[in-house]
Design a protein around this motif. Structure first.
Motif, PDB file in Angstrom:
ATOM      1  N   ILE A   1      44.315  11.585  46.901  1.00  8.89           N
ATOM      2  CA  ILE A   1      45.513  11.949  46.142  1.00  8.89           C
ATOM      3  C   ILE A   1      45.503  11.278  44.771  1.00  8.89           C
ATOM      4  O   ILE A   1      45.643  11.927  43.727  1.00  8.89           O
ATOM      5  N   VAL A   2      45.302   9.958  44.760  1.00  7.78           N
ATOM      6  CA  VAL A   2      45.347   9.210  43.498  1.00  7.78           C
ATOM      7  C   VAL A   2      44.213   9.636  42.572  1.00  7.78           C
ATOM      8  O   VAL A   2      44.421   9.966  41.394  1.00  7.78           O
ATOM      9  N   CYS A   3      42.992   9.627  43.094  1.00  4.83           N
ATOM     10  CA  CYS A   3      41.832   9.950  42.259  1.00  4.83           C
ATOM     11  C   CYS A   3      41.799  11.427  41.874  1.00  4.83           C
ATOM     12  O   CYS A   3      41.361  11.777  40.775  1.00  4.83           O
ATOM     13  N   GLY A   4      42.241  12.287  42.776  1.00  2.00           N
ATOM     14  CA  GLY A   4      42.260  13.712  42.470  1.00  2.00           C
ATOM     15  C   GLY A   4      43.215  14.030  41.339  1.00  2.00           C
ATOM     16  O   GLY A   4      42.893  14.792  40.420  1.00  2.00           O
ATOM     17  N   ILE A   5      44.421  13.450  41.401  1.00  2.00           N
ATOM     18  CA  ILE A   5      45.417  13.695  40.349  1.00  2.00           C
ATOM     19  C   ILE A   5      44.928  13.135  39.015  1.00  2.00           C
ATOM     20  O   ILE A   5      44.892  13.841  37.992  1.00  2.00           O
ATOM     21  N   LEU A   6      44.520  11.859  39.020  1.00  2.00           N
ATOM     22  CA  LEU A   6      44.105  11.225  37.775  1.00  2.00           C
ATOM     23  C   LEU A   6      42.827  11.868  37.212  1.00  2.00           C
ATOM     24  O   LEU A   6      42.729  12.117  36.002  1.00  2.00           O
ATOM     25  N   GLY A   7      41.863  12.141  38.086  1.00  2.00           N
ATOM     26  CA  GLY A   7      40.603  12.704  37.627  1.00  2.00           C
ATOM     27  C   GLY A   7      40.754  14.105  37.061  1.00  2.00           C
ATOM     28  O   GLY A   7      40.242  14.412  35.976  1.00  2.00           O
ATOM     29  N   THR A   8      41.465  14.975  37.785  1.00  2.79           N
ATOM     30  CA  THR A   8      41.598  16.362  37.337  1.00  2.79           C
ATOM     31  C   THR A   8      42.389  16.460  36.040  1.00  2.79           C
ATOM     32  O   THR A   8      41.998  17.183  35.114  1.00  2.79           O
ATOM     33  N   ILE A   9      43.515  15.759  35.969  1.00  2.00           N
ATOM     34  CA  ILE A   9      44.323  15.793  34.736  1.00  2.00           C
ATOM     35  C   ILE A   9      43.540  15.183  33.577  1.00  2.00           C
ATOM     36  O   ILE A   9      43.565  15.698  32.448  1.00  2.00           O
ATOM     37  N   SER A  10      42.822  14.086  33.839  1.00  2.09           N
ATOM     38  CA  SER A  10      42.042  13.447  32.781  1.00  2.09           C
ATOM     39  C   SER A  10      40.982  14.397  32.223  1.00  2.09           C
ATOM     40  O   SER A  10      40.776  14.467  30.999  1.00  2.09           O
ATOM     41  N   GLY A  11      40.318  15.132  33.111  1.00  5.33           N
ATOM     42  CA  GLY A  11      39.305  16.078  32.648  1.00  5.33           C
ATOM     43  C   GLY A  11      39.883  17.125  31.715  1.00  5.33           C
ATOM     44  O   GLY A  11      39.278  17.476  30.696  1.00  5.33           O
ATOM     45  N   GLY A  12      41.077  17.639  32.068  1.00  2.00           N
ATOM     46  CA  GLY A  12      41.704  18.642  31.216  1.00  2.00           C
ATOM     47  C   GLY A  12      42.136  18.095  29.873  1.00  2.00           C
ATOM     48  O   GLY A  12      41.872  18.694  28.817  1.00  2.00           O
ATOM     49  N   PHE A  13      42.780  16.931  29.876  1.00  2.00           N
ATOM     50  CA  PHE A  13      43.262  16.350  28.624  1.00  2.00           C
ATOM     51  C   PHE A  13      42.102  15.879  27.733  1.00  2.00           C
ATOM     52  O   PHE A  13      42.162  16.003  26.510  1.00  2.00           O
ATOM     53  N   ILE A  14      41.044  15.343  28.347  1.00  5.28           N
ATOM     54  CA  ILE A  14      39.890  14.900  27.558  1.00  5.28           C
ATOM     55  C   ILE A  14      39.238  16.085  26.848  1.00  5.28           C
ATOM     56  O   ILE A  14      38.880  16.003  25.661  1.00  5.28           O
ATOM     57  N   LEU A  15      39.092  17.213  27.549  1.00  4.64           N
ATOM     58  CA  LEU A  15      38.487  18.387  26.920  1.00  4.64           C
ATOM     59  C   LEU A  15      39.368  18.922  25.794  1.00  4.64           C
ATOM     60  O   LEU A  15      38.857  19.336  24.742  1.00  4.64           O
ATOM     61  N   ASP A  16      40.680  18.917  25.983  1.00  2.00           N
ATOM     62  CA  ASP A  16      41.572  19.352  24.902  1.00  2.00           C
ATOM     63  C   ASP A  16      41.448  18.434  23.691  1.00  2.00           C
ATOM     64  O   ASP A  16      41.491  18.885  22.542  1.00  2.00           O
ATOM     65  N   ARG A  17      41.315  17.118  23.935  1.00  4.72           N
ATOM     66  CA  ARG A  17      41.154  16.173  22.829  1.00  4.72           C
ATOM     67  C   ARG A  17      39.802  16.348  22.137  1.00  4.72           C
ATOM     68  O   ARG A  17      39.699  16.226  20.904  1.00  4.72           O
ATOM     69  N   MET A  18      38.756  16.601  22.932  1.00  7.05           N
ATOM     70  CA  MET A  18      37.438  16.838  22.350  1.00  7.05           C
ATOM     71  C   MET A  18      37.402  18.134  21.554  1.00  7.05           C
ATOM     72  O   MET A  18      36.607  18.279  20.619  1.00  7.05           O
ATOM     73  N   GLY A  19      38.270  19.062  21.935  1.00 10.79           N
ATOM     74  CA  GLY A  19      38.242  20.415  21.389  1.00 10.79           C
ATOM     75  C   GLY A  19      37.792  21.347  22.482  1.00 10.79           C
ATOM     76  O   GLY A  19      36.645  21.255  22.941  1.00 10.79           O
ATOM     77  N   ALA A  20      38.698  22.215  22.939  1.00  7.09           N
ATOM     78  CA  ALA A  20      38.408  23.079  24.086  1.00  7.09           C
ATOM     79  C   ALA A  20      37.422  24.168  23.691  1.00  7.09           C
ATOM     80  O   ALA A  20      37.804  25.288  23.326  1.00  7.09           O
ATOM     81  N   THR A  21      36.145  23.829  23.748  1.00  2.87           N
ATOM     82  CA  THR A  21      35.072  24.787  23.503  1.00  2.87           C
ATOM     83  C   THR A  21      34.110  24.750  24.686  1.00  2.87           C
ATOM     84  O   THR A  21      34.091  23.785  25.461  1.00  2.87           O
ATOM     85  N   ILE A  22      33.309  25.781  24.795  1.00  8.09           N
ATOM     86  CA  ILE A  22      32.377  25.859  25.919  1.00  8.09           C
ATOM     87  C   ILE A  22      31.309  24.760  25.819  1.00  8.09           C
ATOM     88  O   ILE A  22      30.941  24.150  26.830  1.00  8.09           O
ATOM     89  N   SER A  23      30.831  24.467  24.616  1.00 11.63           N
ATOM     90  CA  SER A  23      29.807  23.427  24.461  1.00 11.63           C
ATOM     91  C   SER A  23      30.350  22.054  24.846  1.00 11.63           C
ATOM     92  O   SER A  23      29.667  21.278  25.540  1.00 11.63           O
ATOM     93  N   ASN A  24      31.568  21.738  24.424  1.00  8.53           N
ATOM     94  CA  ASN A  24      32.180  20.459  24.799  1.00  8.53           C
ATOM     95  C   ASN A  24      32.445  20.388  26.301  1.00  8.53           C
ATOM     96  O   ASN A  24      32.346  19.324  26.913  1.00  8.53           O
ATOM     97  N   ALA A  25      32.798  21.532  26.896  1.00  8.26           N
ATOM     98  CA  ALA A  25      33.026  21.573  28.339  1.00  8.26           C
ATOM     99  C   ALA A  25      31.747  21.222  29.099  1.00  8.26           C
ATOM    100  O   ALA A  25      31.771  20.473  30.082  1.00  8.26           O
ATOM    101  N   PHE A  26      30.589  21.726  28.632  1.00 10.87           N
ATOM    102  CA  PHE A  26      29.325  21.420  29.303  1.00 10.87           C
ATOM    103  C   PHE A  26      28.945  19.947  29.143  1.00 10.87           C
ATOM    104  O   PHE A  26      28.373  19.350  30.052  1.00 10.87           O
ATOM    105  N   ILE A  27      29.259  19.362  27.997  1.00 11.14           N
ATOM    106  CA  ILE A  27      28.982  17.938  27.803  1.00 11.14           C
ATOM    107  C   ILE A  27      29.780  17.103  28.801  1.00 11.14           C
ATOM    108  O   ILE A  27      29.250  16.195  29.455  1.00 11.14           O
ATOM    109  N   LEU A  28      31.057  17.428  28.937  1.00 12.63           N
ATOM    110  CA  LEU A  28      31.907  16.706  29.879  1.00 12.63           C
ATOM    111  C   LEU A  28      31.458  16.940  31.317  1.00 12.63           C
ATOM    112  O   LEU A  28      31.436  16.013  32.141  1.00 12.63           O
TER     113      LEU A  28
END
Length: 491
Positions: A373-400
């Protein structure tokens, strides 16, 4: 024929709709779906088989495995049975989205899901509950294929990945809650009550999908329905049927024969047409407006129209599949997702039992549930917000994706190699944080590497692939490995 301009006019959204309200509704539905996954894997619901010690003293089994006396292989198959329905129905619902309103298709799927889970609660044999689990997958297929495109359509431009992260956050959270829910209900009451509870929770959403004004999906015109499926190749056959309908309508209601074709489909529906033709039948022929029309000809024309529609559907599906399979970005993304789900499938199903046997955890369901529960919530939300901060592009998504998957895999593997319980918990938590960070980026790529009209099929084929090559075989294969290891130790 519908004027071209009308097909492009967007219909106003229903009064109940706001983007955030839609996100909340879909997140709750997704949560309930995965609560079911966690519940059937929990020790309280899944249970254990009968065991006997060296003195011949046997301890009776518990849960589903104990009640139906299942082997580990059968038990693993039961956990994957719902995937059969999911794999078969996902492409079908994705294709039907071009002919029927996708929101209504979600309502149909949720209704099937609710009835099937209720069937699991009343199961009387292994094969009955296995069939019900397959139908659970059929019900889930419509939601899995169509929910993400709806969310992506309505999310703010700068937060699309974050909204997808919130939606996919419900996967680990739901599974974890399922462990806790199944363990508690199965341990204090009976495993059947866990399924009854799930059915009651989903019922309001199934009703909601039918009663409210449906929402439209971008890339699919509101006028795309069964009447709009007739392509240029079938215009002549459709016209023949309309001509016959208009003649029947004119003869039966004493109207002139210049009734516009488009009104005949509404003024004389198929059932009424059948009754009129039966009533007007004379020596194998029907007299309509003074003209002789052979009944078999009408039946043959209608069948040809149906065959043409089916062939057009199959042809459209084949063309769409070809587009997906030649898209290198899509194929690479799905291949990586397959490997990810193969490992996650084994961890999620056998993890609690492994923790119970290796580390002698008395409350393995609670521990795995809490960490996930804890890791799933933090990990999934973090992945989404990090990609938005990086710039939501396909190339940045593959890097992450590449970085999080590599480091997460090492952490999870190392966790089960340790004998220390505390070391296991730390490494397992870090691994889950990293692997769940991939949920939003991988689905972002699936949605944005194809054109809007292909998004439901893209999600459906991705779902089919990751399950049929990923977590579907992983659970029973690990079960077989356990049996082989136990046999080797005896020898």
């Amino acid at each position: 024929m519908v004027p071209p301009s009308s097909s492009m006019d967007p219909s106003p959204p229903p009064s109940w709709f706001t983007p955030k309200r839609l996100l909340i509704i879909f997140c709750v539905i997704n949560m309930i779906n995965y609560v079911d996954r966690g519940a059937i894997a929990s020790n309280g619901v899944n249970g254990s088989s009968e065991t006997c010690d060296d003195k011949g003293i046997c301890k009776s089994g518990s849960g589903i495995q104990g009640e139906f006396d299942l082997t580990n292989f059968q038990d693993g198959l039961l956990s994957s049975a719902f995937m059969v329905g999911l794999l078969v129905a996902s492409p079908i619902f994705a294709s039907l989205a071009k002919s029927y309103n996708p929101f209504r298709l979600i309502g149909v799927g949720l209704s099937v899901w609710t009835l099937s889970v209720a069937g699991c609660a009343s199961a009387f044999s292994f094969w009955f509950i296995a069939i019900c689990r397959m139908l659970v997958g059929v019900g889930e297929a419509s939601f899995i294929s169509l929910a993400a495109p709806f969310i992506d359509d309505n999310a703010p431009v700068s937060q699309k990945t974050a909204w997808l992260a919130m939606f996919y956050m419900c996967i680990p959270t739901g599974i974890a809650l399922g462990y806790v829910y199944g363990g508690y209900v199965g341990g204090h009451f009976h495993w059947r009550y866990a399924f009854w509870g799930e059915a009651l929770l989903m019922l309001p959403f199934a009703v909601f999908g039918f009663l409210v004004k449906p929402l439209q999906l971008k890339g699919f015109s509101p006028v795309e329905s069964k009447k709009a499926l007739a392509s240029v190749e079938t215009v002549s056959s459709v016209t023949d049927v309309r001509q016959i309908k208009c003649k029947v309508f004119s003869r039966f209601y004493n109207y002139s024969l210049d009734v516009p074709y488009k009104f005949c489909n509404f003024l004389i529906p198929p059932f009424v047409l059948f009754c009129i033709l039966k009533a007007s039948k004379l020596d194998g022929r029907m007299l309509v407006g003074g003209d002789g029309i052979i009944g078999d000809e009408l039946s043959k024309t209608s069948k040809l129209e149906s065959i043409h529609n089916i062939l057009n559907q199959l042809s459209r599906f084949a063309k769409d599949m070809k587009v997906l399979l030649v898209d290198k970005v899509y194929v690479v993304n799905v291949f990586g997702y397959i490997a990810y789900n193969f490992v996650i499938g084994a961890y999620s199903y056998w993890g609690p039992k492994a923790g119970y046997n290796i580390y002698h955890m008395k409350s393995a369901d609670m521990l795995f549930g809490g960490v996930t529960i804890v890791c799933g919530i933090l990990g999934t939300i973090s992945g989404g917000f990090i990609l938005d901060r990086m710039g939501a592009t396909i190339s940045n998504a593959f890097i992450l994706l590449s970085g999080a998957t590599f480091l997460g895999a090492i952490s999870c593997f190392s966790a089960f190699c340790l004998r220390s319980l505390y070391g296991f918990i730390v490494l397992f938590a870090v691994g889950e944080l990293l692997v769940f960070a991939t949920q939003a980026p991988v689905n972002y790529v699936c949605l944005h590497c194809v054109r809007p009209s292909l998004r439901p099929l893209s999600m459906a084929i991705s779902t089919v692939s990751i399950h049929i090559f990923g977590d579907v075989p992983s659970s029973p294969l690990v079960g077989i490995l356990q049996v082989s290891s136990f046999t080797s130790e005896l020898v």
